[in-house]
Design an enzyme around this catalytic site. Structure first.
Site, PDB file in Angstrom:
ATOM      1  N   LYS A  14      86.345  44.470  -2.640  1.00  0.00           N
ATOM      2  CA  LYS A  14      87.219  43.835  -3.599  1.00  0.00           C
ATOM      3  C   LYS A  14      86.581  43.623  -5.196  1.00  0.00           C
ATOM      4  O   LYS A  14      87.411  44.186  -6.117  1.00  0.00           O
ATOM      5  CB  LYS A  14      87.719  42.366  -3.422  1.00  0.00           C
ATOM      6  CG  LYS A  14      88.684  42.055  -2.238  1.00  0.00           C
ATOM      7  CD  LYS A  14      88.868  40.705  -2.321  1.00  0.00           C
ATOM      8  CE  LYS A  14      87.815  39.987  -2.090  1.00  0.00           C
ATOM      9  NZ  LYS A  14      87.469  39.198  -0.710  1.00  0.00           N
ATOM     10  N   ARG A  90      92.622  31.752   0.189  1.00  0.00           N
ATOM     11  CA  ARG A  90      91.876  32.139   1.157  1.00  0.00           C
ATOM     12  C   ARG A  90      92.389  31.336   2.815  1.00  0.00           C
ATOM     13  O   ARG A  90      92.165  31.801   3.619  1.00  0.00           O
ATOM     14  CB  ARG A  90      90.313  31.735   1.271  1.00  0.00           C
ATOM     15  CG  ARG A  90      89.476  32.839   1.174  1.00  0.00           C
ATOM     16  CD  ARG A  90      88.053  32.369   1.377  1.00  0.00           C
ATOM     17  NE  ARG A  90      86.880  33.403   1.384  1.00  0.00           N
ATOM     18  CZ  ARG A  90      86.365  33.900   0.620  1.00  0.00           C
ATOM     19  NH1 ARG A  90      86.780  33.895  -0.710  1.00  0.00           N
ATOM     20  NH2 ARG A  90      85.186  34.830   0.764  1.00  0.00           N
ATOM     21  N   ARG A 129      73.955  49.024   3.659  1.00  0.00           N
ATOM     22  CA  ARG A 129      73.570  48.645   2.284  1.00  0.00           C
ATOM     23  C   ARG A 129      72.245  48.357   1.962  1.00  0.00           C
ATOM     24  O   ARG A 129      71.459  47.377   2.756  1.00  0.00           O
ATOM     25  CB  ARG A 129      74.737  47.249   2.159  1.00  0.00           C
ATOM     26  CG  ARG A 129      74.688  46.930   0.681  1.00  0.00           C
ATOM     27  CD  ARG A 129      75.945  46.067   0.169  1.00  0.00           C
ATOM     28  NE  ARG A 129      76.390  45.238   1.149  1.00  0.00           N
ATOM     29  CZ  ARG A 129      77.690  45.073   1.744  1.00  0.00           C
ATOM     30  NH1 ARG A 129      78.415  45.936   1.258  1.00  0.00           N
ATOM     31  NH2 ARG A 129      78.017  44.314   2.391  1.00  0.00           N
ATOM     32  N   ARG A 164      70.085  42.566   2.428  1.00  0.00           N
ATOM     33  CA  ARG A 164      70.417  41.310   2.329  1.00  0.00           C
ATOM     34  C   ARG A 164      70.564  40.285   3.447  1.00  0.00           C
ATOM     35  O   ARG A 164      70.996  40.959   4.416  1.00  0.00           O
ATOM     36  CB  ARG A 164      71.908  41.158   1.581  1.00  0.00           C
ATOM     37  CG  ARG A 164      71.899  40.667  -0.056  1.00  0.00           C
ATOM     38  CD  ARG A 164      73.228  40.873  -0.459  1.00  0.00           C
ATOM     39  NE  ARG A 164      74.309  40.539   0.258  1.00  0.00           N
ATOM     40  CZ  ARG A 164      75.622  40.622  -0.202  1.00  0.00           C
ATOM     41  NH1 ARG A 164      76.057  41.024  -1.213  1.00  0.00           N
ATOM     42  NH2 ARG A 164      76.588  40.065   0.878  1.00  0.00           N
ATOM     43  N   ARG A 175      82.083  36.426   9.531  1.00  0.00           N
ATOM     44  CA  ARG A 175      82.976  36.282   8.217  1.00  0.00           C
ATOM     45  C   ARG A 175      84.171  37.067   8.408  1.00  0.00           C
ATOM     46  O   ARG A 175      85.178  36.702   7.949  1.00  0.00           O
ATOM     47  CB  ARG A 175      82.111  36.829   7.075  1.00  0.00           C
ATOM     48  CG  ARG A 175      81.099  35.951   6.608  1.00  0.00           C
ATOM     49  CD  ARG A 175      79.951  36.958   5.848  1.00  0.00           C
ATOM     50  NE  ARG A 175      80.524  36.847   4.565  1.00  0.00           N
ATOM     51  CZ  ARG A 175      79.895  37.955   3.685  1.00  0.00           C
ATOM     52  NH1 ARG A 175      79.240  38.702   4.238  1.00  0.00           N
ATOM     53  NH2 ARG A 175      80.291  37.637   2.563  1.00  0.00           N
TER      54      ARG A 175
HETATM   55  P1  ADP Z   1      82.066  36.886  -0.207  1.00  0.00           P
HETATM   56  O1  ADP Z   1      80.612  36.758  -0.276  1.00  0.00           O
HETATM   57  O2  ADP Z   1      82.564  37.128   1.103  1.00  0.00           O
HETATM   58  O3  ADP Z   1      82.528  37.942  -1.222  1.00  0.00           O
HETATM   59  P2  ADP Z   1      82.778  35.031  -1.752  1.00  0.00           P
HETATM   60  O4  ADP Z   1      81.849  35.375  -2.765  1.00  0.00           O
HETATM   61  O5  ADP Z   1      84.370  35.154  -2.272  1.00  0.00           O
HETATM   62  O6  ADP Z   1      82.572  35.810  -0.456  1.00  0.00           O
HETATM   63  O7  ADP Z   1      82.640  33.493  -1.355  1.00  0.00           O
HETATM   64  C1  ADP Z   1      81.336  33.167  -0.885  1.00  0.00           C
HETATM   65  C2  ADP Z   1      81.882  31.804  -0.074  1.00  0.00           C
HETATM   66  O8  ADP Z   1      82.140  30.888  -1.006  1.00  0.00           O
HETATM   67  C3  ADP Z   1      82.627  31.999   1.065  1.00  0.00           C
HETATM   68  O9  ADP Z   1      81.974  32.319   2.244  1.00  0.00           O
HETATM   69  C4  ADP Z   1      83.272  30.338   1.133  1.00  0.00           C
HETATM   70  O10 ADP Z   1      82.182  29.611   1.784  1.00  0.00           O
HETATM   71  C5  ADP Z   1      83.282  30.075  -0.429  1.00  0.00           C
HETATM   72  N1  ADP Z   1      84.471  30.234  -0.752  1.00  0.00           N
HETATM   73  C6  ADP Z   1      84.827  31.116  -1.712  1.00  0.00           C
HETATM   74  N2  ADP Z   1      86.303  31.098  -2.238  1.00  0.00           N
HETATM   75  C7  ADP Z   1      86.660  30.222  -1.159  1.00  0.00           C
HETATM   76  C8  ADP Z   1      87.982  29.622  -0.785  1.00  0.00           C
HETATM   77  N3  ADP Z   1      89.085  30.238  -1.876  1.00  0.00           N
HETATM   78  N4  ADP Z   1      88.354  28.857   0.039  1.00  0.00           N
HETATM   79  C9  ADP Z   1      87.364  28.237   0.520  1.00  0.00           C
HETATM   80  N5  ADP Z   1      85.990  28.647   0.497  1.00  0.00           N
HETATM   81  C10 ADP Z   1      85.626  29.786  -0.539  1.00  0.00           C
END
Ligand code: ADP
Ligand code: ZN
Length: 217
Positions: A14, A90, A129, A164, A175
């Site tokens: 994304k 989400r 990665r 990472r 996840r």
């Molecule tokens: P990723 O590392 O999966 O790309 P993000 O950077 O979007 O995820 O988010 C990291 C963490 O932040 C998620 O695992 C969650 O704990 C929290 N988070 C982010 N956006 C949301 C949301 N809309 N609702 C609940 N938790 C969120």
């Protein structure tokens, strides 16, 4: 002015799509993950609360992220240019809260891009990665599709590459399970509203970009 949502499992790519969309459409890129991480770095009360959940790989409670997002949508740039939501909604409750907010303000979503990548592919990408250890660079490589010229060394800045912490099989599996249980129902929700477009993530980034472009045209 455009209002978009991008849906997709963690690791579906994304972020790479958001990079060009935000430029091409001159639309603010709103990532709830980035906002939360910024709050953690700044040591705000919100950050302290969110950190407990994020460290466990769990979602932050709806109420917290919903308030955070509504505040962000009230800023001038979103009013003027719209938004590209990344990582929000989400859960179904978050989607419903967003809908109420938009309806109250006479606004609506133009399109939801659902970036689909099979779980096995996401796992393969994560395990291959390598990330640049230089915090100013953070370049990402893939040992399979996009390896660095010299093993273990960043092409751009010469720093060491590392794996990472969260790019391991157990965490990725967790996840993905959270995504399937809590976020995937949004696909049906937005399909019913007639605004969802599914794009299958391709091996090459340019190919996926071309497919998303078609959907936004
Ligand atoms: P990723 O590392 O999966 O790309 P993000 O950077 O979007 O995820 O988010 C990291 C963490 O932040 C998620 O695992 C969650 O704990 C929290 N988070 C982010 N956006 C949301 C949301 N809309 N609702 C609940 N938790 C969120
Ligand atoms: Zn680097």
């Amino acid at each position: 002015m455009i209002r978009l949502i991008i849906l997709g499992a963690p690791g579906s790519g994304k972020g790479s799509q958001c990079k060009w969309i935000t430029k091409d459409y001159d639309v603010p890129h709103i990532s709830t993950g980035d906002i939360l991480r910024k709050n953690i770095a700044d040591g705000t009360p919100l950050g302290l609360e969110a950190k407990e959940y994020m460290d466990k790989g769990a979602l932050v409670p709806d109420e917290l992220v919903i308030n955070l997002l509504k505040n962000r949508l009230q800023e001038a740039d979103c009013k003027e240019k719209g938004f590209l939501l990344d990582g929000f909604p989400r859960t179904l409750d978050q989607a419903k809260a967003l809908d109420s907010y938009l309806t109250e303000n006479g606004l609506s979503i133009d399109k939801v891009i659902n970036l689909h990548v099979p779980d096995e592919e996401i796992m393969g990408r994560a395990l291959n990665r390598r990330t640049c250890s230089n915090p100013e660079c953070k370049e990402i490589y893939n040992m399979r599709d996009n390896p660095p010229k010299e093993e273990g060394i960043c092409d751009k800045c010469g720093s060491k590459l590392f794996v990472r912490d969260d790019d391991n099989e157990i965490t990725v599996t967790k996840r993905l399970a959270t995504y399937h249980a809590q976020t995937e129902p949004l696909i049906a929700y937005y399909t019913e509203k007639g605004i969802l477009a599914t794009v299958v993530g391709q091996e090459r980034l340019e190919d996926t970009i071309a497919l998303v472009k078609e959907q936004l045209a």
